[in-house]
Design a protein around this motif. Structure first.
Motif, mmCIF file in Angstrom:
data_model
loop_
_atom_site.group_PDB
_atom_site.id
_atom_site.type_symbol
_atom_site.label_atom_id
_atom_site.label_comp_id
_atom_site.label_asym_id
_atom_site.label_seq_id
_atom_site.Cartn_x
_atom_site.Cartn_y
_atom_site.Cartn_z
ATOM 1 N N ARG A 146 15.515 53.312 45.960
ATOM 2 C CA ARG A 146 17.032 53.599 45.401
ATOM 3 C C ARG A 146 15.825 52.414 44.115
ATOM 4 O O ARG A 146 15.003 51.575 44.856
ATOM 5 C CB ARG A 146 18.179 53.086 45.839
ATOM 6 C CG ARG A 146 18.591 53.846 47.234
ATOM 7 C CD ARG A 146 19.289 54.325 45.943
ATOM 8 N NE ARG A 146 19.633 55.694 46.728
ATOM 9 C CZ ARG A 146 21.262 56.674 45.995
ATOM 10 N NH1 ARG A 146 21.683 56.158 44.622
ATOM 11 N NH2 ARG A 146 21.405 57.824 46.938
ATOM 12 N N SER A 199 19.484 49.942 37.589
ATOM 13 C CA SER A 199 19.926 49.815 38.693
ATOM 14 C C SER A 199 20.867 50.630 39.441
ATOM 15 O O SER A 199 21.596 50.619 39.272
ATOM 16 C CB SER A 199 19.751 48.513 38.384
ATOM 17 O OG SER A 199 18.809 48.421 37.669
ATOM 18 N N ASP A 200 20.294 50.992 40.930
ATOM 19 C CA ASP A 200 21.860 51.247 41.326
ATOM 20 C C ASP A 200 22.000 49.737 42.583
ATOM 21 O O ASP A 200 23.153 50.273 43.124
ATOM 22 C CB ASP A 200 21.006 51.708 42.975
ATOM 23 C CG ASP A 200 20.448 53.344 42.896
ATOM 24 O OD1 ASP A 200 21.130 54.306 42.309
ATOM 25 O OD2 ASP A 200 19.244 53.499 42.456
ATOM 26 N N LYS A 223 24.871 51.831 35.966
ATOM 27 C CA LYS A 223 25.551 53.648 36.032
ATOM 28 C C LYS A 223 26.183 53.437 38.328
ATOM 29 O O LYS A 223 26.297 52.750 38.387
ATOM 30 C CB LYS A 223 23.613 53.683 37.519
ATOM 31 C CG LYS A 223 22.255 54.038 36.928
ATOM 32 C CD LYS A 223 21.308 54.340 37.836
ATOM 33 C CE LYS A 223 21.214 55.236 38.723
ATOM 34 N NZ LYS A 223 20.102 55.731 39.340
ATOM 35 N N VAL A 226 27.084 52.051 41.154
ATOM 36 C CA VAL A 226 26.067 50.599 41.454
ATOM 37 C C VAL A 226 26.953 49.805 42.154
ATOM 38 O O VAL A 226 28.277 49.673 42.798
ATOM 39 C CB VAL A 226 25.918 49.526 39.907
ATOM 40 C CG1 VAL A 226 27.309 49.243 38.806
ATOM 41 C CG2 VAL A 226 25.103 48.720 40.065
ATOM 42 N N SER A 252 30.377 50.564 43.112
ATOM 43 C CA SER A 252 30.499 51.282 44.606
ATOM 44 C C SER A 252 31.413 49.492 44.830
ATOM 45 O O SER A 252 32.322 49.597 46.199
ATOM 46 C CB SER A 252 29.433 51.674 44.970
ATOM 47 O OG SER A 252 28.801 50.989 45.027
#
Length: 306
Positions: A146, A199-200, A223, A226, A252
């Protein structure tokens, strides 16, 4: 007459610390305006005047208090941030400002990583479900492979980067003043746009600016899914925009260690089941408290004993 020093960090005012004996051994009297609590403005106004030194935490230090602090020569923070201090007022009164730079870097960095992993694997939510007698699961993600975006690459950000690389993550770092000589394998200095868009997970380790760093326009570019980690300052986030991001699942999880008011007032954001909270505990480790206290005490004596 004994000179007085105010001690206001919650980590010190409740139970003290052996390093404070360096002050009492020098003959200073220690004053604790609000033992174990964040002192109110009234508590500061009743305690700080008459003190020559102040070992300070994250509590607001407004001009009103400094205007009344006759004889105060130095404010020594047990951390690096000084946005809680009215610096113009301090300068006007000739009060030196000292910082304990880097002393809590490891503690804050490890908490940021812990919050990230807890968010990736829904640890607090899973724990809450089981405590309620409910056997429910949310599918998590693994850190390896990630992309972690780090905004603010000082001592804390660099430590976060090293730990994340050890987990097999790819790290993008953004800082207006890129750290010289910091280029471990797996790390790349990136633009703010790249951090936002690639970026995650994004972790914040920078001072606040006039406007939130992450608002609705930024969240629209992130994203999907994220995770946002904030161990820096609550003002970096637009709370309504983050809440909307959580509701739409564009974000998230929000994992935060910082709040506009401490303790925070209840809100729709903080009650969301995909918000993880810790009580401004980033630097609240045995090791970090010791490093920060010793450095803050040394800095006080450096000014007072010269």
């Amino acid at each position: 007459m004994t000179s007085k020093i105010a001690i206001t960090p919650r980590s010190l005012s409740g139970g003290g610390h052996p390093a404070l004996s360096m002050l009492t051994d020098k003959g200073y009297e220690l004053v604790f305006p609000a033992p174990g609590q964040t002192p109110s403005e009234d508590a500061l106004l009743s305690s700080v005047p008459g003190c020559v030194g102040w070992l300070a935490g994250v509590e607001p230090i407004p001009a009103l208090v400094l205007d009344q602090a006759e004889g105060l020569r130095v404010i020594s923070r047990n951390g690096v941030g000084v946005n809680n201090i009215d610096l113009a007022a301090a300068e006007r009164h000739g009060i030196a400002i000292e910082r304990a730079a880097g002393t809590n870097a490891r503690g804050v960095a490890e908490l940021a990583i812990a919050l990230m992993l807890a968010g990736f694997r829904h640890v607090p939510w899973s724990d809450a479900m089981l405590h309620q007698g409910r056997w429910k699961r949310r599918k998590g993600v693994e850190a390896e492979g990630r992309v972690l975006g780090i905004i603010g690459c000082g001592a804390i950000g660099q430590t976060v980067a090293r730990i994340a690389i050890g987990l097999g993550m790819k790290v993008l770092g953004h800082d207006p003043y890129p750290p010289k000589g910091f280029s471990p394998e797996g790390y790349r200095q990136a633009s703010l746009d790249e951090v936002f868009e690639m970026s995650d997970a994004i972790t914040l380790h920078c001072p606040p600016s006039e406007n939130p760093l992450i608002d609705a326009s930024v969240i629209a570019r992130l994203k999907s899914g994220v995770l946002i980690i904030n161990t820096a300052r609550a003002e970096l986030l637009d709370d309504e925009a983050v809440l909307a991001g959580l509701e739409s699942e564009k974000v998230s999880c929000l994992a935060t260690d910082v709040f506009r008011e401490e303790p925070p007032e209840p809100s729709n954001l903080l009650s969301h089941d995909r918000v993880i909270m810790t009580p401004h505990a980033g630097g609240f480790t045995e090791e970090s408290v010791t490093r920060a206290t010793e450095t803050a005490v040394y800095n006080l004596l450096k000014v007072l004993e010269q």
